[in-house]
Write a protein that holds these residues in place. Structure first.
Motif, PDB file in Angstrom:
ATOM      1  N   PRO A 154       0.794  -1.287   0.164  1.00 34.12           N
ATOM      2  CA  PRO A 154      -0.013  -0.039   0.085  1.00 34.12           C
ATOM      3  C   PRO A 154       0.964   1.223   0.011  1.00 34.12           C
ATOM      4  O   PRO A 154       1.858   1.277   0.689  1.00 34.12           O
ATOM      5  CB  PRO A 154      -0.916  -0.128   1.200  1.00 34.12           C
ATOM      6  N   PRO A 155       0.486   2.429  -0.789  1.00 34.84           N
ATOM      7  CA  PRO A 155       1.252   3.424  -0.948  1.00 34.84           C
ATOM      8  C   PRO A 155       1.777   4.211   0.711  1.00 34.84           C
ATOM      9  O   PRO A 155       2.637   4.981   0.768  1.00 34.84           O
ATOM     10  CB  PRO A 155       0.571   4.589  -1.722  1.00 34.84           C
ATOM     11  N   GLY A 156       0.520   4.210   1.642  1.00 41.13           N
ATOM     12  CA  GLY A 156       0.835   4.556   2.926  1.00 41.13           C
ATOM     13  C   GLY A 156       1.829   4.150   3.627  1.00 41.13           C
ATOM     14  O   GLY A 156       2.439   4.773   4.571  1.00 41.13           O
ATOM     15  N   LEU A 157       2.240   2.847   3.240  1.00 38.68           N
ATOM     16  CA  LEU A 157       3.484   2.349   3.987  1.00 38.68           C
ATOM     17  C   LEU A 157       4.701   2.850   3.667  1.00 38.68           C
ATOM     18  O   LEU A 157       5.550   2.908   4.441  1.00 38.68           O
ATOM     19  CB  LEU A 157       3.480   0.673   3.421  1.00 38.68           C
ATOM     20  N   ALA A 158       4.998   3.500   2.360  1.00 39.38           N
ATOM     21  CA  ALA A 158       6.131   4.066   2.091  1.00 39.38           C
ATOM     22  C   ALA A 158       6.330   5.557   2.902  1.00 39.38           C
ATOM     23  O   ALA A 158       7.231   5.912   3.396  1.00 39.38           O
ATOM     24  CB  ALA A 158       6.323   4.397   0.440  1.00 39.38           C
ATOM     25  N   LYS A 159       5.176   6.178   3.147  1.00 39.26           N
ATOM     26  CA  LYS A 159       5.216   7.238   3.907  1.00 39.26           C
ATOM     27  C   LYS A 159       5.503   6.955   5.571  1.00 39.26           C
ATOM     28  O   LYS A 159       6.296   7.845   5.918  1.00 39.26           O
ATOM     29  CB  LYS A 159       3.723   7.952   3.991  1.00 39.26           C
ATOM     30  N   LEU A 160       5.190   5.748   5.822  1.00 36.88           N
ATOM     31  CA  LEU A 160       5.451   5.558   7.148  1.00 36.88           C
ATOM     32  C   LEU A 160       6.999   5.219   7.204  1.00 36.88           C
ATOM     33  O   LEU A 160       7.601   5.691   8.150  1.00 36.88           O
ATOM     34  CB  LEU A 160       4.593   4.178   7.738  1.00 36.88           C
ATOM     35  N   GLY A 161       7.403   4.364   6.014  1.00 41.20           N
ATOM     36  CA  GLY A 161       8.804   3.963   6.167  1.00 41.20           C
ATOM     37  C   GLY A 161       9.773   5.298   6.167  1.00 41.20           C
ATOM     38  O   GLY A 161      10.733   5.315   6.655  1.00 41.20           O
ATOM     39  N   ARG A 162       9.390   6.350   5.105  1.00 46.09           N
ATOM     40  CA  ARG A 162      10.288   7.646   5.126  1.00 46.09           C
ATOM     41  C   ARG A 162      10.256   8.314   6.454  1.00 46.09           C
ATOM     42  O   ARG A 162      11.098   9.156   6.911  1.00 46.09           O
ATOM     43  CB  ARG A 162       9.570   8.394   4.191  1.00 46.09           C
ATOM     44  N   ARG A 163       9.336   8.114   7.441  1.00 54.64           N
ATOM     45  CA  ARG A 163       9.306   8.717   8.645  1.00 54.64           C
ATOM     46  C   ARG A 163      10.396   7.985   9.924  1.00 54.64           C
ATOM     47  O   ARG A 163      10.573   8.598  10.804  1.00 54.64           O
ATOM     48  CB  ARG A 163       7.918   8.786   9.521  1.00 54.64           C
ATOM     49  N   ILE A 168      21.184   1.501   0.589  1.00 51.04           N
ATOM     50  CA  ILE A 168      20.227   0.688   0.011  1.00 51.04           C
ATOM     51  C   ILE A 168      18.917   1.592   0.105  1.00 51.04           C
ATOM     52  O   ILE A 168      18.320   1.660   1.212  1.00 51.04           O
ATOM     53  CB  ILE A 168      20.096  -0.692   0.706  1.00 51.04           C
ATOM     54  N   ASP A 169      17.952   1.767  -1.079  1.00 52.43           N
ATOM     55  CA  ASP A 169      16.750   2.343  -0.952  1.00 52.43           C
ATOM     56  C   ASP A 169      15.609   1.388  -1.517  1.00 52.43           C
ATOM     57  O   ASP A 169      15.861   0.977  -2.472  1.00 52.43           O
ATOM     58  CB  ASP A 169      16.909   3.577  -1.847  1.00 52.43           C
ATOM     59  N   VAL A 170      14.902   1.184  -0.492  1.00 54.96           N
ATOM     60  CA  VAL A 170      13.578   0.359  -0.981  1.00 54.96           C
ATOM     61  C   VAL A 170      12.691   1.173  -1.204  1.00 54.96           C
ATOM     62  O   VAL A 170      11.872   1.629  -0.207  1.00 54.96           O
ATOM     63  CB  VAL A 170      13.412  -0.896   0.236  1.00 54.96           C
ATOM     64  N   SER A 171      12.370   1.424  -2.463  1.00 55.46           N
ATOM     65  CA  SER A 171      11.661   2.590  -2.691  1.00 55.46           C
ATOM     66  C   SER A 171       9.900   2.467  -2.352  1.00 55.46           C
ATOM     67  O   SER A 171       9.372   3.200  -1.974  1.00 55.46           O
ATOM     68  CB  SER A 171      11.568   2.657  -4.467  1.00 55.46           C
TER      69      SER A 171
END
Length: 140
Positions: free
Chosen positions: A8-17, A53-56
């Motif tokens: 889900p796209p929201g997971l990346a937002k959480l990961g960036r935090r 390492i960037d897990v986009s």
């Protein structure tokens, strides 16, 4: 390689935090474990080099360096080599199901920085024997 539904796209937002330092500690602990089990031995040419390492799709970025044959967290901003891809593509590389060249030419693996170092890392990872549990994972 089996295709899985995207995160889900929201997971990346959480990961960036999440703080990169925290992620880097966990990532290098995993690398150290793989090294202790003799699954992953860095070549001497990696000594003193810094990596990202960037897990986009998960918004995760891990920074580490190789020092005296050991993987260590890295707290700086500049790296010698950065690899970026989606989680499923990194898992494919990890399991040996797909090679870095294929992902790169399909534009699913991003490589930036020192190209000679990138080639060295690619050849090293391609030549590394995968543990049996990775080759027989339930993702097959």
């Amino acid at each position: 390689m089996r295709s899985l539904p995207p995160f889900p796209p929201g997971l990346a937002k959480l990961g960036r935090r999440l703080p990169p330092a925290l992620l880097s500690l966990h990532f290098t602990a995993g690398l150290a474990l793989a090294q202790r089990c003799r699954w992953l031995e860095p070549p001497p040419e990696l000594n003193g080099r810094r990596f990202a390492i960037d897990v986009s799709d998960l918004g995760l970025r891990c920074l580490f360096r190789c020092q005296d044959g050991q993987f260590r967290p890295y707290w700086g901003k500049t790296v010698d080599l950065e690899l970026g891809a989606a989680a499923i593509d990194f898992f494919g590389l990890l399991r040996g199901e797909v090679d870095a060249d294929t992902l790169f030419f399909q534009r699913r693996l991003r490589i930036s920085g020192d190209t000679e170092l990138g080639l060295l890392v690619k050849n090293w990872l391609d030549a590394t024997e995968r543990p049996a549990f990775l080759r027989s994972s339930p993702l097959s």
